[in-house]
Design a protein around this motif. Structure first.
Motif, short mmCIF file in Angstrom:
data_model
loop_
_atom_site.label_atom_id
_atom_site.label_comp_id
_atom_site.label_asym_id
_atom_site.label_seq_id
_atom_site.Cartn_x
_atom_site.Cartn_y
_atom_site.Cartn_z
N ASP A 122 1.07 -1.17 0.06
CA ASP A 122 -0.27 0.10 0.46
C ASP A 122 1.08 0.97 0.03
OD1 ASP A 122 0.46 -0.51 2.67
OD2 ASP A 122 -1.09 0.82 3.14
N VAL A 123 1.87 1.45 0.49
CA VAL A 123 3.19 2.39 0.73
C VAL A 123 3.38 3.02 -0.95
CG1 VAL A 123 5.57 3.11 1.10
CG2 VAL A 123 4.08 2.01 2.89
N VAL A 124 3.30 1.52 -1.68
CA VAL A 124 4.29 2.19 -3.31
C VAL A 124 2.92 2.68 -4.35
CG1 VAL A 124 4.13 0.46 -4.72
CG2 VAL A 124 5.80 0.54 -3.62
N TYR A 125 1.63 1.24 -3.52
CA TYR A 125 0.20 1.95 -4.09
C TYR A 125 0.00 3.78 -3.76
CZ TYR A 125 -4.50 2.53 -5.39
OH TYR A 125 -5.50 3.19 -6.07
N ASP A 126 0.10 4.06 -2.49
CA ASP A 126 0.26 5.40 -2.50
C ASP A 126 0.84 6.65 -3.13
OD1 ASP A 126 -2.44 4.64 -1.28
OD2 ASP A 126 -1.49 4.51 0.96
N ARG A 152 -11.99 18.28 10.87
CA ARG A 152 -11.97 17.97 12.57
C ARG A 152 -12.03 16.70 12.93
NH1 ARG A 152 -10.59 23.57 15.90
NH2 ARG A 152 -9.22 24.21 14.93
N SER A 153 -13.70 16.78 12.46
CA SER A 153 -14.59 15.94 12.89
C SER A 153 -14.29 14.52 12.28
CB SER A 153 -16.21 15.95 12.06
OG SER A 153 -16.17 16.64 11.19
N GLN A 154 -13.52 14.43 10.98
CA GLN A 154 -12.82 13.25 9.85
C GLN A 154 -12.05 12.25 11.05
OE1 GLN A 154 -11.81 15.37 7.03
NE2 GLN A 154 -13.65 13.79 6.00
N LYS A 155 -11.74 13.06 12.02
CA LYS A 155 -10.92 12.77 13.51
C LYS A 155 -9.50 11.55 12.63
CE LYS A 155 -14.95 11.08 15.96
NZ LYS A 155 -15.98 10.04 17.15
N GLY A 156 -8.97 10.72 12.95
CA GLY A 156 -7.76 9.66 12.81
C GLY A 156 -6.74 11.20 12.84
N ALA A 229 -11.19 -0.02 5.82
CA ALA A 229 -12.03 -0.65 7.06
C ALA A 229 -11.13 -1.81 7.18
CB ALA A 229 -13.39 -1.61 6.51
N GLY A 230 -10.96 -2.49 9.00
CA GLY A 230 -10.35 -3.48 8.95
C GLY A 230 -8.35 -2.99 9.55
N THR A 231 -8.49 -2.02 8.78
CA THR A 231 -7.05 -1.07 9.01
C THR A 231 -6.91 -0.88 10.25
OG1 THR A 231 -6.59 0.19 7.53
CG2 THR A 231 -6.42 -2.74 6.54
N ASN A 232 -5.17 0.04 10.37
CA ASN A 232 -5.09 0.70 11.31
C ASN A 232 -5.14 2.48 10.42
OD1 ASN A 232 -5.46 -0.20 13.72
ND2 ASN A 232 -3.15 -0.91 13.17
N LYS A 233 -4.66 2.67 8.88
CA LYS A 233 -4.74 3.24 8.13
C LYS A 233 -5.93 4.19 8.07
CE LYS A 233 -3.95 3.85 3.28
NZ LYS A 233 -3.02 3.20 2.04
N THR A 234 -5.01 5.65 7.70
CA THR A 234 -6.67 7.02 8.68
C THR A 234 -6.50 7.58 6.92
OG1 THR A 234 -5.35 8.59 9.43
CG2 THR A 234 -6.94 6.53 10.83
N GLU A 235 -5.15 7.76 5.87
CA GLU A 235 -4.57 8.52 4.66
C GLU A 235 -4.07 8.06 3.99
OE1 GLU A 235 -5.04 11.73 4.79
OE2 GLU A 235 -6.17 12.34 6.83
N CYS A 236 -4.45 8.39 2.93
CA CYS A 236 -3.82 8.00 1.37
C CYS A 236 -2.55 7.88 1.02
CB CYS A 236 -4.68 8.24 0.60
SG CYS A 236 -4.54 9.81 0.59
#
Length: 267
Positions: A122-126, A152-156, A229-236
């Motif tokens: 996903d790092v290379v993809y992003d 801010r309300s989008q959190k993460g 979903a199902g990951t800790n990722k919040t930004e691309c």
């Protein structure tokens, strides 16, 4: 409107903090007026999410035309691409579309990177679909400041978002006029002003990214819970440390090339 004449890139930390305190008390429309008065080379960057289209509508209501940067990852939903066309028709902005390097279609991307790169790395993809095209856009268009729809309300990583940020190492200014708004405020504005929005919102999607990593949001979930979903990722990666993303991409690329060389030794 309060006068904030000093260009943001020349501000030190305390000055930027002071400006953010003042901007936080302004309406999004006033922030947009300030941004237009303060910066040459002002662009809006959007994937045509609800917040982005609210900003486009506010600018249009002010009689302003700010050019738009759209990073087409080649993996967007058809509904997103349709909205991009409808938004341009509605607001008449100049649209600059940037795609992954050397790729015009999804088939081109697969031929260059293989199937399901997002699942393999996903790092290379992003970096390939978002970070590199965006940086190419900033350089070619000589972008000094960007309007974004982050809140801010989008959190993460966005929970502590300021109205104005200056990117470390590049000086790129990011202005977030809706930083203090909730999703409900965005949705209310959309409906009250008949702003074009993604048809997927009516199917439970509150935040829409690439088709393979976006699902509808369930009752009680955060607005962006349907992303990765199902990951800790919040930004691309688009709003992460650019230099760290580039270094990680280069390291992964060299590692992959080395593995290929070992697997296929020259006779």
């Amino acid at each position: 409107m309060p006068s904030l004449a000093t260009p943001v890139p020349q501000l030190d930390g305390s000055q930027l903090e002071h400006i953010n305190e003042r901007l936080a008390r302004m309406s999004p429309e006033q922030v947009l007026e300030w941004a237009r008065a303060t910066f040459d080379g002002l662009f809006q960057e959007t994937a045509f999410g609800p917040s982005g289209n609210v900003i486009s509508d506010m600018l249009h209501a002010q009689g302003a035309s700010v050019p738009v940067i759209f990073v087409d990852t080649l993996h967007h939903f058809d509904e997103t691409l349709d909205l991009a066309r409808r938004s341009q028709d509605r607001y008449g902005f100049k649209l600059h579309t940037f795609r992954p390097d050397g790729c015009a279609t999804r088939a081109d991307f697969v031929a260059k990177h293989g199937d399901e790169l997002w699942a393999r790395d996903d790092v290379v993809y992003d970096y390939a679909v978002k970070v590199e095209p965006a940086r190419r856009a900033y350089e070619q268009l000589q972008v000094r400041a960007l309007l974004t729809g982050r809140r801010r309300s989008q959190k993460g990583d966005r929970a502590q978002l300021q109205v104005v940020e200056v990117e470390s190492g590049t000086g790129l200014v990011k202005i977030n006029p809706l930083a203090t708004w909730s999703f409900q405020q965005v949705w209310t504005y959309l409906r009250a002003n008949e702003v074009p929005y993604n048809a997927l919102l009516d199917q439970g999607y509150k935040s829409v990214g690439d088709y393979h990593s976006t699902r509808p949001v369930k009752d009680g979930e955060d607005e962006r819970a349907g992303r990765w979903a199902g990951t800790n990722k919040t930004e691309c990666g688009l709003h992460k440390d650019y230099f760290a993303m580039r270094a990680a991409f280069n390291a992964r690329t060299k590692e992959r090339e080395a593995n290929v060389a070992v697997a296929s030794p020259v006779a």
